[in-house]
Design a protein around this motif. Structure first.
Motif, PDB file in Angstrom:
ATOM      1  N   ALA A  76      32.249  34.015  27.420  1.00 42.77           N
ATOM      2  CA  ALA A  76      30.907  34.543  27.148  1.00 42.77           C
ATOM      3  C   ALA A  76      30.776  36.003  27.567  1.00 42.77           C
ATOM      4  CB  ALA A  76      29.864  33.699  27.863  1.00 42.77           C
ATOM      5  N   GLU A  77      31.611  36.469  28.515  1.00 41.66           N
ATOM      6  CA  GLU A  77      31.540  37.855  28.980  1.00 41.66           C
ATOM      7  C   GLU A  77      32.367  38.805  28.122  1.00 41.66           C
ATOM      8  OE1 GLU A  77      29.551  38.934  31.334  1.00 41.66           O
ATOM      9  OE2 GLU A  77      28.796  36.883  31.524  1.00 41.66           O
ATOM     10  N   SER A  78      33.162  38.261  27.194  1.00 41.51           N
ATOM     11  CA  SER A  78      33.947  39.118  26.314  1.00 41.51           C
ATOM     12  C   SER A  78      33.037  39.796  25.299  1.00 41.51           C
ATOM     13  CB  SER A  78      35.014  38.298  25.586  1.00 41.51           C
ATOM     14  OG  SER A  78      34.396  37.387  24.678  1.00 41.51           O
ATOM     15  N   GLU A  79      33.581  40.804  24.611  1.00 41.73           N
ATOM     16  CA  GLU A  79      32.775  41.505  23.600  1.00 41.73           C
ATOM     17  C   GLU A  79      32.333  40.555  22.506  1.00 41.73           C
ATOM     18  OE1 GLU A  79      33.043  45.379  20.611  1.00 41.73           O
ATOM     19  OE2 GLU A  79      34.734  44.873  21.929  1.00 41.73           O
ATOM     20  N   GLN A  80      33.232  39.683  22.057  1.00 38.46           N
ATOM     21  CA  GLN A  80      32.878  38.722  21.015  1.00 38.46           C
ATOM     22  C   GLN A  80      31.839  37.733  21.520  1.00 38.46           C
ATOM     23  OE1 GLN A  80      36.221  36.687  19.280  1.00 38.46           O
ATOM     24  NE2 GLN A  80      34.974  35.560  17.815  1.00 38.46           N
ATOM     25  N   GLY A  81      31.975  37.313  22.806  1.00 36.47           N
ATOM     26  CA  GLY A  81      31.007  36.384  23.380  1.00 36.47           C
ATOM     27  C   GLY A  81      29.616  36.989  23.463  1.00 36.47           C
ATOM     28  N   ARG A  82      29.537  38.244  23.924  1.00 37.44           N
ATOM     29  CA  ARG A  82      28.222  38.907  24.013  1.00 37.44           C
ATOM     30  C   ARG A  82      27.597  39.071  22.632  1.00 37.44           C
ATOM     31  NH1 ARG A  82      31.085  42.110  27.777  1.00 37.44           N
ATOM     32  NH2 ARG A  82      31.319  43.782  26.235  1.00 37.44           N
ATOM     33  N   ARG A  83      28.453  39.323  21.621  1.00 40.06           N
ATOM     34  CA  ARG A  83      27.922  39.511  20.265  1.00 40.06           C
ATOM     35  C   ARG A  83      27.385  38.192  19.701  1.00 40.06           C
ATOM     36  NH1 ARG A  83      28.358  43.930  17.051  1.00 40.06           N
ATOM     37  NH2 ARG A  83      28.213  43.658  14.787  1.00 40.06           N
ATOM     38  N   LEU A  84      28.098  37.088  19.944  1.00 37.72           N
ATOM     39  CA  LEU A  84      27.616  35.788  19.468  1.00 37.72           C
ATOM     40  C   LEU A  84      26.309  35.417  20.155  1.00 37.72           C
ATOM     41  CD1 LEU A  84      27.920  33.202  17.839  1.00 37.72           C
ATOM     42  CD2 LEU A  84      29.396  32.293  19.651  1.00 37.72           C
ATOM     43  N   ILE A  85      26.225  35.652  21.462  1.00 39.74           N
ATOM     44  CA  ILE A  85      24.987  35.350  22.186  1.00 39.74           C
ATOM     45  C   ILE A  85      23.832  36.187  21.648  1.00 39.74           C
ATOM     46  CG2 ILE A  85      23.861  35.638  24.429  1.00 39.74           C
ATOM     47  CD1 ILE A  85      26.492  34.735  25.715  1.00 39.74           C
ATOM     48  N   GLN A  86      24.115  37.440  21.305  1.00 36.47           N
ATOM     49  CA  GLN A  86      23.068  38.305  20.732  1.00 36.47           C
ATOM     50  C   GLN A  86      22.602  37.778  19.379  1.00 36.47           C
ATOM     51  OE1 GLN A  86      24.398  42.293  19.948  1.00 36.47           O
ATOM     52  NE2 GLN A  86      22.449  42.944  19.084  1.00 36.47           N
ATOM     53  N   VAL A  87      23.542  37.322  18.547  1.00 36.43           N
ATOM     54  CA  VAL A  87      23.200  36.839  17.205  1.00 36.43           C
ATOM     55  C   VAL A  87      22.339  35.584  17.287  1.00 36.43           C
ATOM     56  CG1 VAL A  87      24.149  35.787  15.113  1.00 36.43           C
ATOM     57  CG2 VAL A  87      25.171  37.878  16.025  1.00 36.43           C
ATOM     58  N   ILE A  88      22.771  34.613  18.112  1.00 37.09           N
ATOM     59  CA  ILE A  88      22.057  33.330  18.128  1.00 37.09           C
ATOM     60  C   ILE A  88      20.857  33.348  19.058  1.00 37.09           C
ATOM     61  CG2 ILE A  88      24.125  32.049  17.484  1.00 37.09           C
ATOM     62  CD1 ILE A  88      24.450  31.178  20.356  1.00 37.09           C
ATOM     63  N   GLY A  89      20.856  34.265  20.040  1.00 29.31           N
ATOM     64  CA  GLY A  89      19.739  34.303  20.972  1.00 29.31           C
ATOM     65  C   GLY A  89      18.574  35.122  20.492  1.00 29.31           C
ATOM     66  N   GLN A  90      18.829  36.039  19.532  1.00 31.40           N
ATOM     67  CA  GLN A  90      17.772  36.865  18.962  1.00 31.40           C
ATOM     68  C   GLN A  90      17.027  37.683  20.030  1.00 31.40           C
ATOM     69  OE1 GLN A  90      16.776  36.675  15.243  1.00 31.40           O
ATOM     70  NE2 GLN A  90      18.953  36.285  15.565  1.00 31.40           N
ATOM     71  N   ASP A  91      17.688  37.897  21.189  1.00 28.74           N
ATOM     72  CA  ASP A  91      17.097  38.695  22.277  1.00 28.74           C
ATOM     73  C   ASP A  91      15.770  38.131  22.791  1.00 28.74           C
ATOM     74  OD1 ASP A  91      19.193  40.547  22.226  1.00 28.74           O
ATOM     75  OD2 ASP A  91      18.228  41.679  20.617  1.00 28.74           O
ATOM     76  N   ARG A  92      15.551  36.822  22.560  1.00 28.58           N
ATOM     77  CA  ARG A  92      14.303  36.216  23.028  1.00 28.58           C
ATOM     78  C   ARG A  92      14.483  35.505  24.369  1.00 28.58           C
ATOM     79  NH1 ARG A  92      14.100  34.788  17.487  1.00 28.58           N
ATOM     80  NH2 ARG A  92      14.912  32.720  18.022  1.00 28.58           N
ATOM     81  N   GLN A  93      15.747  35.280  24.762  1.00 23.48           N
ATOM     82  CA  GLN A  93      16.030  34.590  26.013  1.00 23.48           C
ATOM     83  C   GLN A  93      17.136  35.336  26.755  1.00 23.48           C
ATOM     84  OE1 GLN A  93      16.300  30.133  25.588  1.00 23.48           O
ATOM     85  NE2 GLN A  93      16.392  30.624  23.414  1.00 23.48           N
ATOM     86  N   SER A  94      17.320  34.978  28.000  1.00 25.34           N
ATOM     87  CA  SER A  94      18.411  35.561  28.767  1.00 25.34           C
ATOM     88  C   SER A  94      19.736  35.022  28.247  1.00 25.34           C
ATOM     89  CB  SER A  94      18.257  35.214  30.251  1.00 25.34           C
ATOM     90  OG  SER A  94      18.458  33.817  30.452  1.00 25.34           O
ATOM     91  N   ASP A  95      20.814  35.774  28.492  1.00 22.05           N
ATOM     92  CA  ASP A  95      22.132  35.331  28.056  1.00 22.05           C
ATOM     93  C   ASP A  95      22.485  33.983  28.677  1.00 22.05           C
ATOM     94  OD1 ASP A  95      22.194  37.698  26.732  1.00 22.05           O
ATOM     95  OD2 ASP A  95      23.841  38.602  27.873  1.00 22.05           O
ATOM     96  N   ARG A  96      22.102  33.790  29.925  1.00 25.80           N
ATOM     97  CA  ARG A  96      22.409  32.536  30.614  1.00 25.80           C
ATOM     98  C   ARG A  96      21.718  31.354  29.929  1.00 25.80           C
ATOM     99  NH1 ARG A  96      24.223  31.139  35.662  1.00 25.80           N
ATOM    100  NH2 ARG A  96      23.465  29.162  36.526  1.00 25.80           N
ATOM    101  N   ALA A  97      20.452  31.553  29.530  1.00 24.26           N
ATOM    102  CA  ALA A  97      19.719  30.479  28.857  1.00 24.26           C
ATOM    103  C   ALA A  97      20.341  30.155  27.497  1.00 24.26           C
ATOM    104  CB  ALA A  97      18.255  30.873  28.689  1.00 24.26           C
ATOM    105  N   VAL A  98      20.759  31.196  26.766  1.00 22.07           N
ATOM    106  CA  VAL A  98      21.389  30.977  25.463  1.00 22.07           C
ATOM    107  C   VAL A  98      22.708  30.223  25.629  1.00 22.07           C
ATOM    108  CG1 VAL A  98      22.428  32.100  23.451  1.00 22.07           C
ATOM    109  CG2 VAL A  98      20.305  32.990  24.429  1.00 22.07           C
ATOM    110  N   LEU A  99      23.478  30.605  26.654  1.00 19.47           N
ATOM    111  CA  LEU A  99      24.760  29.938  26.896  1.00 19.47           C
ATOM    112  C   LEU A  99      24.554  28.469  27.235  1.00 19.47           C
ATOM    113  CD1 LEU A  99      27.807  30.275  27.156  1.00 19.47           C
ATOM    114  CD2 LEU A  99      27.474  30.921  29.547  1.00 19.47           C
ATOM    115  N   GLN A 100      23.532  28.160  28.029  1.00 16.55           N
ATOM    116  CA  GLN A 100      23.248  26.769  28.372  1.00 16.55           C
ATOM    117  C   GLN A 100      22.814  25.981  27.133  1.00 16.55           C
ATOM    118  OE1 GLN A 100      20.277  27.236  31.424  1.00 16.55           O
ATOM    119  NE2 GLN A 100      21.802  27.354  33.090  1.00 16.55           N
TER     120      GLN A 100
END
Length: 613
Positions: free
Chosen positions: A192-216
Motif C-alpha cells: 500500500a505504501e508503494s507508488e502503485q499502492g498509493r495510486r490505487l488507494i487514490q482511485v478507489i478512495g476518491q480522496d473522501r477517506q483516509s488511506d488507512r480507512a480505504v485500505l481497511q
C-alpha cells in the motif's frame, strides 16, 4: 440513424467481398500477413455473422438466402462459398504456423516502437499478444462450428480432405490459444505504501477517506476474492505468497502477452508444440483483460456447448479459464463500484495504477468489464441506471454524440488513438507500444450489450437512442472510395481536423460486425413488458369481451352476411389480443381499441335500425 442489422451487415459483406476476394480466392495483403490479429479479424467479419445469425448461415448451401448470395457474389456461388471459405481458413492456419508446426500469434504491425525512429526486429513482430489469443479462440470456435454443420452437405473428396485437415489445424490452434491465455493471466501483489499502492488507494478512495480507512475497506471487501485466489494456487495460478497478507493490495487480469516465468502447461492428453517463454511483466491491463473476457465467454456459448466443439483437453483448459474469467470480472467490477457513494468509475477519466495513464478509453474498458459482470449476475436497476449514465458521459466526452471543438484534444482518442507501453517488451529489444483506435466501436458494443441486458423501459430507451447516435457516428466514418470502400476507417469524415487519412482497419470493421450481431440478438428478444400497459390492456379486453358477448345476444344474421363476417373477425382479433397481453401488452392494447370501436359502431347501427322500426 436506426440500426438495421440485416441491411447493414449485407452492406459490409458486399464491401468485403469486393475488397478481399478475387475470383473466389481471398487476397492476402502484405500488411495483413504480418499480423495474426488483423488476419483473424478480417476472417471473423465473414465467419462470425455466418455462424451466429441464422439468416446469414453459409454452412448449409441449400438454405443460403438470396440477398446473402448477392452480397457475396465475389466469394462464389451458393455451392462455391463454403469450399472457398475452407481454403481461406486453411491459408490462415498455414500462414500463422511456425517452423516447428506450432501455431503462432504474432501481433505484427499492430506493435509500435516506443521511439518513432526505431525499427522493430522480425522477432518483435512475431511476439504473441492477448488480442491474437482471444481472437483465435473466437475464430477457431466459429470455424469448428462451421465445419461440423457443413460436413454432411458435401461428398466431394477434395473438399472433405481439406475439411479434415482444417479441423485438425483449427483444434491445434484453439488449444494453443487457450494455453497462451492461461499463461498470460497474472495476479500482481504490491504494498500500500508503494507508488502503485498509493495510486490505487487514490482511485478507489476518491480522496473522501483516509488511506488507512480505504485500505481497511479494501481488505474487507476483497477478503472472499483473496481467499479464492489463495485456494486457486493449486490450479495453476501463479501469484506471490504475500497475497496472504491482508495489508497487501493486489490486481488480477491479463498482461499483454505470456508473462515472464509462466510455467508451461503439461497436464494434457495431447501435447501442443510450442509454448514460448514469456517476457511480459506481471502487470494486469484492463484493456487486455476485456479482450480476453470477450474471447473466453465464447467457450461457454450455447452454440459451443450444443455442437460439442471442445475436446477433453480443451474442456479442462476452458474450466481453468473460466475461473480466471470470474476472478477478473468480480475484481474489476468491485473496483469500479468501490465505496458507498460515488463510484470510482464515475470519476472520469479512469487512471491506471501500474502504467500511470489516464484516458476515457480506460474508463470504457473498465466499464466493459462491469458490463460483463452485470450480465453474469443479473444487474440491479440501480447498477444499470448508473452504468447507462456513464456510457452517456463517455459518448459526450469522446465527441461521439457532441460537437468537436476547435483544436479539440479529444481527437487523439480516435486518431491516431490511445497508446500503451507494453511492460516487459524491452526484454525483446526496444520497448513496444500498443495503440487502440476503436473507442467508438467499443462504446457501441457495450451500449448494445447493456440494452440487451436491461429490462427497464426507461434505461433501454436511453440506451437505444444512444446506440443509434453512436452507430450513425460510426457509419459516417466508412471509407467512401478507393481502397477499402464501404469498410472502416475514415475518422476525417467526422473529425475534419484529424491528421490521419483513410486507413483500412480490420479491427474497427470487425468490432462493427460484432455490434450488428449483438443488435440482432437484442431485436430477437421479446420487448420489455410494461405492467401498467398490461393492466390497461386487460381492462380494455375485459370490456371488449363483455360487449362482444352482449352483441351475440342479438338476433343472428346470415353467417355469410356483413354482420356475420364482422363478428367472426372481432372474435379472432380478441383471441389474438388475449394471447399477447402477457408478453406484448402494448400490442394487445392497440388491437383492443379498434375492436371496441367496431363493437360500438355495430351497437349504434342496431340502435338506429330499431328506431326506424
Amino acid at each position: 440513424m436506426q440500426i438495421k442489422p440485416r441491411q447493414h451487415m449485407l452492406d459490409i459483406w458486399r464491401a468485403m467481398a469486393r475488397h478481399s476476394f478475387d475470383d473466389g480466392k481471398l487476397v492476402w495483403e502484405d500488411t495483413d500477413g504480418l499480423s495474426s490479429v488483423a488476419d483473424a479479424e478480417r476472417l471473423l467479419c465473414l465467419l462470425y455473422p455466418a455462424t451466429e445469425v441464422p439468416a446469414f448461415r453459409l454452412d448449409q448451401p441449400d438454405t443460403t438466402e438470396r440477398d446473402v448470395l448477392r452480397a457475396l457474389e465475389g466469394v462464389g456461388s451458393r455451392l462455391e462459398i463454403p469450399p472457398n471459405l475452407i481454403t481461406a481458413l486453411s491459408q490462415f492456419m498455414r500462414s500463422h504456423t511456425g517452423p516447428d508446426d506450432s501455431p503462432t500469434f504474432a501481433g505484427g504491425h499492430y506493435f509500435r516502437p516506443a521511439e518513432p525512429q526505431q525499427r522493430l526486429t522480425h522477432e518483435q513482430y512475431q511476439l504473441g499478444v492477448v488480442d491474437s489469443y482471444s481472437m483465435s479462440v473466437t475464430l477457431c470456435l466459429a470455424t469448428l462450428g462451421f465445419l461440423k454443420v457443413y460436413e454432411p452437405s458435401t461428398t466431394r473428396p477434395d473438399v472433405r480432405k481439406a475439411l479434415a485437415e482444417l479441423r485438425e489445424a483449427t483444434n491445434t490452434r484453439l488449444t494453443a490459444a487457450m494455453i497462451s491465455l492461461l499463461r498470460s493471466f497474472t495476479v500482481n501483489v504490491f504494498d500500500a505504501e508503494s507508488e502503485q499502492g498509493r495510486r490505487l488507494i487514490q482511485v478507489i478512495g476518491q480522496d473522501r477517506q483516509s488511506d488507512r480507512a480505504v485500505l481497511q475497506q479494501f481488505s474487507r471487501r476483497f477478503r472472499p476474492l483473496r481467499a479464492t485466489i489463495i485456494e486457486s494456487l493449486s490450479r495453476g495460478i501463479q501469484v506471490d505468497e504475500s497475497i496472504r497478507d491482508e495489508s497487501q493490495l493486489f490486481e488480477c487480469g491479463w498482461a499483454w502477452g505470456v508473462v515472464k516465468d509462466a510455467p508451461t502447461i503439461t497436464d494434457l492428453d495431447v501435447q501442443v508444440p510450442g509454448q514460448p517463454d514469456g517476457i511480459a511483466d506481471r502487470l494486469p491491463y484492463v484493456y487486455f483483460t476485456v479482450i480476453a473476457l470477450d474471447g473466453i465467454q465464447d467457450l461457454f456459448s450455447d452454440r459451443t456447448l450444443t455442437l460439442g466443439l471442445l475436446d477433453a483437453d480443451q474442456q479442462k483448459l476452458a474450466e481453468a479459464l473460466r475461473l480466471r474469467w470470474e476472478l477478473s470480472q468480480q475484481y474489476w467490477s468491485a473496483i469500479a463500484r468501490f465505496g458507498s457513494e460515488r463510484w470510482p468509475l464515475e470519476d472520469l477519466p479512469w487512471q491506471t495504477t501500474g502504467l500511470r495513464l489516464e484516458s476515457e478509453y480506460f474508463s470504457l474498458t473498465v466499464a466493459a468489464i462491469l458490463v460483463h459482470d452485470l450480465v453474469r449476475r443479473k444487474a440491479t436497476d440501480d447498477d444499470l441506471t448508473r452504468t447507462v449514465a456513464i456510457m452517456e458521459r463517455l459518448a459526450d466526452r469522446g465527441r461521439v454524440t457532441s460537437r468537436m471543438t476547435r483544436n479539440d484534444p479529444v481527437i487523439e482518442l480516435h486518431s491516431p488513438g490511445v497508446t500503451m507501453p507494453l511492460a516487459g517488451s524491452e526484454r525483446s529489444g526496444s520497448p513496444l507500444l500498443w495503440r487502440m483506435t476503436d473507442f467508438s466501436a467499443q462504446l457501441l458494443k457495450r451500449i448494445i450489450q447493456l440494452a440487451e441486458l436491461s429490462r427497464n423501459i426507461d434505461a433501454q430507451d436511453r440506451l437505444l437512442r444512444l446506440g443509434e447516435q453512436a452507430f450513425e457516428h460510426l457509419w459516417n466514418r466508412r471509407i467512401e472510395d478507393g481502397e477499402g470502400a464501404g469498410l472502416w476507417d475514415h475518422a476525417g469524415a467526422v473529425f475534419p481536423d484529424t491528421r490521419v487519412g483513410k486507413r483500412l482497419s480490420w479491427s474497427i470493421t470487425e468490432r462493427v460486425t460484432e455490434c450488428l450481431v449483438a443488435a440482432r440478438n437484442l431485436y430477437e428478444q421479446q420487448p420489455i413488458r410494461s405492467p401498467e400497459l398490461a393492466q390497461l390492456a386487460r381492462d380494455l379486453l375485459s370490456e371488449a369481451t363483455h360487449l362482444f358477448g352482449k352483441e351475440q345476444l342479438e338476433a343472428s344474421a346470415s353467417p355469410d352476411g356483413s354482420r356475420g363476417r364482422a363478428m367472426r373477425s372481432i372474435e379472432s382479433r380478441l383471441d389474438h389480443a388475449r394471447s399477447l397481453v402477457d408478453e406484448r401488452p402494448a400490442t394487445a392494447f392497440a388491437l383492443a381499441l379498434p375492436v371496441l370501436q367496431e363493437l360500438d359502431t355495430l351497437a349504434q347501427a342496431r340502435g338506429a335500425a330499431a328506431q326506424e322500426v
